[in-house]
Design a protein around this motif. Structure first.
Motif, PDB file in Angstrom:
ATOM      1  N   VAL A 145       0.668  -1.284  -0.284  1.00  0.00           N
ATOM      2  CA  VAL A 145       0.158   0.059   0.047  1.00  0.00           C
ATOM      3  C   VAL A 145       1.027   1.352  -0.062  1.00  0.00           C
ATOM      4  CG1 VAL A 145      -1.857   1.597   1.135  1.00  0.00           C
ATOM      5  CG2 VAL A 145      -2.389  -0.571   1.020  1.00  0.00           C
ATOM      6  N   ALA A 146       0.234   1.756  -0.931  1.00  0.00           N
ATOM      7  CA  ALA A 146       1.590   3.655  -0.936  1.00  0.00           C
ATOM      8  C   ALA A 146       0.231   4.550  -0.720  1.00  0.00           C
ATOM      9  CB  ALA A 146       2.260   3.654  -2.029  1.00  0.00           C
ATOM     10  N   ALA A 147       0.967   5.610   0.233  1.00  0.00           N
ATOM     11  CA  ALA A 147      -0.043   6.490   0.143  1.00  0.00           C
ATOM     12  C   ALA A 147       0.899   8.318   0.836  1.00  0.00           C
ATOM     13  CB  ALA A 147      -0.730   6.675   1.426  1.00  0.00           C
ATOM     14  N   LEU A 173      -4.445   7.874   0.065  1.00  0.00           N
ATOM     15  CA  LEU A 173      -4.532   6.125  -0.826  1.00  0.00           C
ATOM     16  C   LEU A 173      -3.497   6.449  -2.180  1.00  0.00           C
ATOM     17  CD1 LEU A 173      -6.474   3.341  -0.089  1.00  0.00           C
ATOM     18  CD2 LEU A 173      -4.128   3.207   1.053  1.00  0.00           C
ATOM     19  N   LEU A 174      -2.197   6.363  -3.525  1.00  0.00           N
ATOM     20  CA  LEU A 174      -2.374   6.227  -3.925  1.00  0.00           C
ATOM     21  C   LEU A 174      -2.081   4.794  -4.304  1.00  0.00           C
ATOM     22  CD1 LEU A 174       0.092   8.579  -3.002  1.00  0.00           C
ATOM     23  CD2 LEU A 174      -1.373   8.950  -3.975  1.00  0.00           C
ATOM     24  N   THR A 230      -8.734   5.226  -4.650  1.00  0.00           N
ATOM     25  CA  THR A 230      -6.905   4.448  -4.434  1.00  0.00           C
ATOM     26  C   THR A 230      -6.910   5.481  -6.016  1.00  0.00           C
ATOM     27  OG1 THR A 230      -5.396   3.582  -4.289  1.00  0.00           O
ATOM     28  CG2 THR A 230      -7.582   2.409  -4.649  1.00  0.00           C
ATOM     29  N   GLU A 231      -5.378   6.088  -6.094  1.00  0.00           N
ATOM     30  CA  GLU A 231      -5.432   6.782  -7.872  1.00  0.00           C
ATOM     31  C   GLU A 231      -4.942   5.299  -7.769  1.00  0.00           C
ATOM     32  OE1 GLU A 231      -2.538  10.097  -6.885  1.00  0.00           O
ATOM     33  OE2 GLU A 231      -1.750   9.275  -8.176  1.00  0.00           O
ATOM     34  N   ALA A 232      -4.626   4.044  -7.927  1.00  0.00           N
ATOM     35  CA  ALA A 232      -3.885   2.857  -8.040  1.00  0.00           C
ATOM     36  C   ALA A 232      -4.285   1.768  -7.835  1.00  0.00           C
ATOM     37  CB  ALA A 232      -2.837   2.749  -9.682  1.00  0.00           C
ATOM     38  N   ASN A 251     -10.691   8.636   3.413  1.00  0.00           N
ATOM     39  CA  ASN A 251     -10.121   7.673   2.118  1.00  0.00           C
ATOM     40  C   ASN A 251     -11.213   7.379   1.484  1.00  0.00           C
ATOM     41  OD1 ASN A 251      -7.149   7.364   1.590  1.00  0.00           O
ATOM     42  ND2 ASN A 251      -7.011   6.714   3.278  1.00  0.00           N
ATOM     43  N   LEU A 252     -12.843   6.908   2.592  1.00  0.00           N
ATOM     44  CA  LEU A 252     -13.310   6.267   2.234  1.00  0.00           C
ATOM     45  C   LEU A 252     -14.235   7.382   0.652  1.00  0.00           C
ATOM     46  CD1 LEU A 252     -15.922   4.663   2.262  1.00  0.00           C
ATOM     47  CD2 LEU A 252     -16.781   6.406   4.194  1.00  0.00           C
TER      48      LEU A 252
END
Ligand code: FES
Ligand code: FES
Length: 848
Positions: free
Chosen positions: A442-444, A450-451, A485-487, A539-540
């Motif tokens: 997980v990346a942020a 979130l990314l 999330t972006e991706a 993020n929701l």
């Protein structure tokens, strides 16, 4: 030795051999309200009174009660039955009802005991009883009120959506008056029994049926060569043999080698064990890694990888490159046993004209008919499947279990045959919750947005496909949670092994994924110094946002945020609390044809209406939901509405009872039919008699698109937040469950479903692990499965948020209510200072 003793049962005199089990003696004498849930003293379903004291009939020999007064639920006087029934029904303590007669007898014994009530004694009183549906709290509340004389809550007798109606036929279930399949009989009945393989992998070298045929009372022994149609059946793939043939490979410990029909159950079971099977042992593939290793033996012609679901959205590498935080973690969840209280059973009755009637506790009448007709080489129209309300299923009765073998025995003998699995056989045979490995990255960004969510999931689907690939598909599509999330980059593999098959189980792959993604958010929050609720709030998804798998959410996401905010407020700054969110699809979705159907039929005399539905009643309360839908539209009193479900000769095909779909799909179909009836009623001044005999079909078609296409992949989603509070010792003290439901059809049932699911979620989080050794369950008794009992149940507060839109669709809570519990508990443990949770079940602080 033909020594006989006499016992007094409900005022009648019975004779029996002293060594026979009291349970068998009673049931054979027709006292079928005494249930057999385990046969080993673990569940309490067989409780009777012996000289006013509660006693388990399954561990008592007839000789031990010779000359004593035995009372079964049938024999309890009405004056004693009435208050017990009133309390259990009013508290919503009756779901599938299989455990209820035994519990009622325990309560009756206590009421006969003059000792004064001790505060809290109801927990000790009910501890010997297992209930897999209710989560015990309604039972405990009913017991307390019964023993103290405290007033009961009022129930409504009329009303549509929103009314606290008593569950359909709940009163009759309290003392076992509604039969389960094992209670049904027919003239000339024979008893069936199965011979299972007992090893996870091996080659069946020889099978000698003669020792069974030679035993007294045996009428037929059948095996692979006797199957007239397709010997392989299955929900999605025909890969599961009705019988393993000589020369073939055994793939699972519960594989069926042969079946016997005999004049008594004892004779049938003895004969099944007398069959001589020569099995060349082969090393089982017990993990997906072993099954996917180069050179691994192929368990099925297509290889050991049953299915792969994968999707990528956005640019994962670019997202990674921009990230301020990147976290990686590996999670593991175990196989879980459904432990429904009623073991699998089937009654097959052959007709003189070559037809067959099959009584089943299954979850899809038309699907069972399709598979049975294929196996038996018959036309579907020659087979009538009649679903009998089951003693719990939770997904574990979607596949065929004993139906095909029982039907074959009935055809071969020309007599009705009833087969009931022993508890041990039940555990060996039916599909479990998938054990999964879930590897996450997980990346942020610096604010915790979130990314990237990257998930690699491997699910052990065991020996047969069942619905495994769909379970893993659901795990994949819920892998990144209800978050923006972006991706996203997700892959889920469904892998055959020699473990018992895995298939549908309440939550359908989402509990495993939620444990992982919620755990990742917790790690992210801790890294960034954010509260658990805050990282989720950031993020929701909001209305118009795409969910990770691409579907855009609608205005319902406003309610989702309200759910989160309520959970945040309830949690406050409690130092030992944890909070998690979950969403769960409703309906099959992903472009699969999915139609709910319900017909309404005005009775021939016009005195009432029969609701004919395709669903199966397994304790979740769909019968009551349908009643209330029809009452809502027509204004008819629920007492005028009878419910008949899952009869292929009378009911429309409303699809399977799976994927939280029947409240939504069945409910919408019922309302469509009811609107037609209401219009006709209005035209006749409300005179139902004027419509005598008329039928009103109702249908709802769920239009969805496949994964990767633009549009709705599912018609709706359930959404919930759970907050788990631990005491100073780390035990769960309290659970606060907040649910978005659109509209609450029946608040009493809704609360019961949520409490029951919380109990199962607690078991999944803390104690339940099937524990496989070389493909064989370590535990084949209910007492060893780690099931929650009354004394382990924390307080549960249920909070339901409705959309406020009177046109909103009700959404079932049966599945979603299990999902957030484990991650919320894991977070509470972490906040209490424990190591990160990576594996379920979590260690029990008491080591219990
Ligand atoms: S059937 Fe007797 S305790 Fe379960
Ligand atoms: S109601 Fe207790 S097991 Fe179903």
């Amino acid at each position: 030795m033909d020594e006989r003793i006499t016992l007094r049962v409900n005022g009648r005199t019975l004779e029996a051999a002293p060594g026979r089990l009291l349970l068998d003696v009673l049931r054979e004498a027709g006292f079928t309200a005494v249930k057999n849930g385990c046969g080993s003293g673990d569940c309490g379903a067989c409780t009777v009174l012996v000289d006013d004291k509660p006693r388990l009939a399954c561990t008592t020999r007839a000789g031990q009660v010779a000359g004593r007064e035995v009372v079964t639920p049938e024999g309890l006087p009405p004056a004693e039955r009435e208050p017990i029934a009133a309390a259990l029904v009013a508290e919503g303590a009756v779901q599938c009802g299989f455990c209820t007669p035994g519990i009622s007898m325990r309560l009756a014994a206590r009421l006969r005991d003059p000792r004064p009530y001790q505060p809290g004694e109801e927990v000790r009183l009910l501890r010997p009883h297992l209930c897999r549906c209710t989560g015990y709290l309604p039972l405990l509340e009913a017991a307390r009120k019964l023993l103290t004389g405290a007033p009961l809550p009022a129930l409504e007798e009329a009303g549509g959506i929103g009314a606290r109606l008593p569950r359909y036929r709940a009163r009759e279930r309290v003392f076992g008056e509604v039969p389960y399949v094992a209670d049904l009989t027919a003239p000339g009945l024979l008893h069936g029994a199965l011979r299972l393989a007992g090893v996870a992998r091996g080659r069946l070298v020889a099978l000698d049926l003669e020792p069974a045929r030679a035993l007294p009372g045996v009428r037929a022994v059948v095996a692979a060569p006797d199957v007239p149609g397709s010997r392989y059946v299955g929900l999605l793939h025909d890969d599961w043999p009705v019988f393993v043939a000589v020369g073939e490979e055994i793939r699972a410990v519960g594989d069926v080698l042969a079946a016997v029909a005999a004049e008594s159950e004892e004779a049938a079971r003895a004969a099944a064990e007398a069959i001589r099977a020569v099995i060349e042992p082969l090393p089982p593939l017990t993990t997906p890694e072993a099954a996917l290793a180069p050179g691994a033996p192929r368990l099925h012609p297509g290889g050991n990888l049953l299915a792969r679901t994968a999707f990528v959205r956005g640019d994962p590498e670019a997202a990674l490159a921009r990230a301020a935080v990147v976290l990686e973690e590996h999670f593991e969840t175990p196989a879980q046993e459904h432990a429904f209280l009623e073991p699998e059973a089937c009654l097959a009755v052959p007709g003189a004209d070559g037809t067959l009637e099959v009584y089943s506790p299954g979850q899809g009448a038309f699907e069972e008919r399709r598979q049975l007709a294929r196996a038996l080489g018959m036309e579907p129209e020659q087979v009538r499947v009649r679903l009998v309300p089951s003693g719990g299923a939770f997904g574990g009765k979607e596949d065929l279990s004993v139906q095909a073998q029982t039907a074959l025995l009935a055809l071969v003998t020309g007599r009705p045959v009833r087969t009931v699995l022993t508890r041990r056989q039940s555990i060996l045979l039916h599909p479990k919750r998938h054990a999964m490995h879930l590897h996450y990255t997980v990346a942020a960004d610096r604010e915790g947005h979130l990314l990237l969510v990257r998930a690699r999931i491997v699910g052990d689907t065991g020996a047969y496909a069942s619905v495994g690939e769909k379970v893993l598909e659901r795990a994949a599509t819920h892998a990144a949670g209800p978050y923006r999330t972006e991706a996203v980059d997700v892959e889920a593999l469904t892998v055959y092994t020699n473990n018992p098959p895995a298939g549908a189980f309440r939550g359908f792959g989402v509990p495993q994924a939620a444990f992982a993604i919620e755990g990742m958010l917790d790690r992210l929050a801790e890294r960034l110094g954010l509260p658990a609720a805050e990282i989720r709030a950031r993020n929701l998804v909001a209305p118009g946002d795409p969910l990770p798998q691409g579907q855009r959410v609608g205005p319902e996401a406003v309610l989702w945020h309200q759910v989160l905010e309520r959970a945040r407020a309830v949690m406050g700054d409690h130092p030992r609390a944890g909070l998690a969110l979950a969403f769960k699809n409703v309906g099959l979705g992903m472009g699969a044809p999915d139609t709910g159907r319900v017909d309404l039929e005005v009775t021939p005399d016009g005195s009432g209406v029969v609701i004919l539905g395709g669903a199966s009643e397994m304790g979740q309360g769909v019968s009551t939901v349908l009643q209330q839908m029809v009452a809502e539209e027509t204004g008819l009193a629920p007492r005028l509405l009878t419910v008949v479900l899952g009869d292929t000769a009378r009911c429309p095909d409303g699809g399977m009872t799976t994927a939280s779909r029947q409240t939504y799909f069945g409910g919408k179909a019922a309302r469509a039919a009811a609107r037609r009836l209401a219009a006709d009623l209005a035209a006749r001044g409300g005179d139902l008699k004027a419509l005598a005999g008329r039928r009103y079909p109702g249908e709802f078609r769920g239009e969805t698109v496949p994964l990767g296409s633009d549009g709705p992949q599912h018609v709706a989603y359930g959404f919930a937040a759970h907050v788990v509070f631990l005491d100073a010792a780390g035990q769960v003290e309290r659970v606060h469950a907040v649910h978005a439901v659109g509209r609450a059809v029946n608040p009493l049932q809704l609360e019961g479903q949520i409490t029951g699911a919380v109990a199962q979620g607690l078991g999944f989080a803390l104690w339940e692990d099937l524990g496989l050794e070389e493909g064989v369950p370590r535990h084949d008794r209910l007492a060893r499965l780690g099931l929650v009992r009354a004394d382990r149940m924390p307080a549960v507060e249920v909070e339901v948020l409705e959309s406020g839109d009177p046109g909103a669709d009700p959404i079932g809570v049966g599945e979603i209510a299990l999902i957030p519990l484990a991650p919320a508990l894991a977070q509470a443990r972490r906040r209490r200072g424990e190591a990160w949770a990576r594996r379920l079940p979590l260690p029990d602080p008491d080591g219990r």
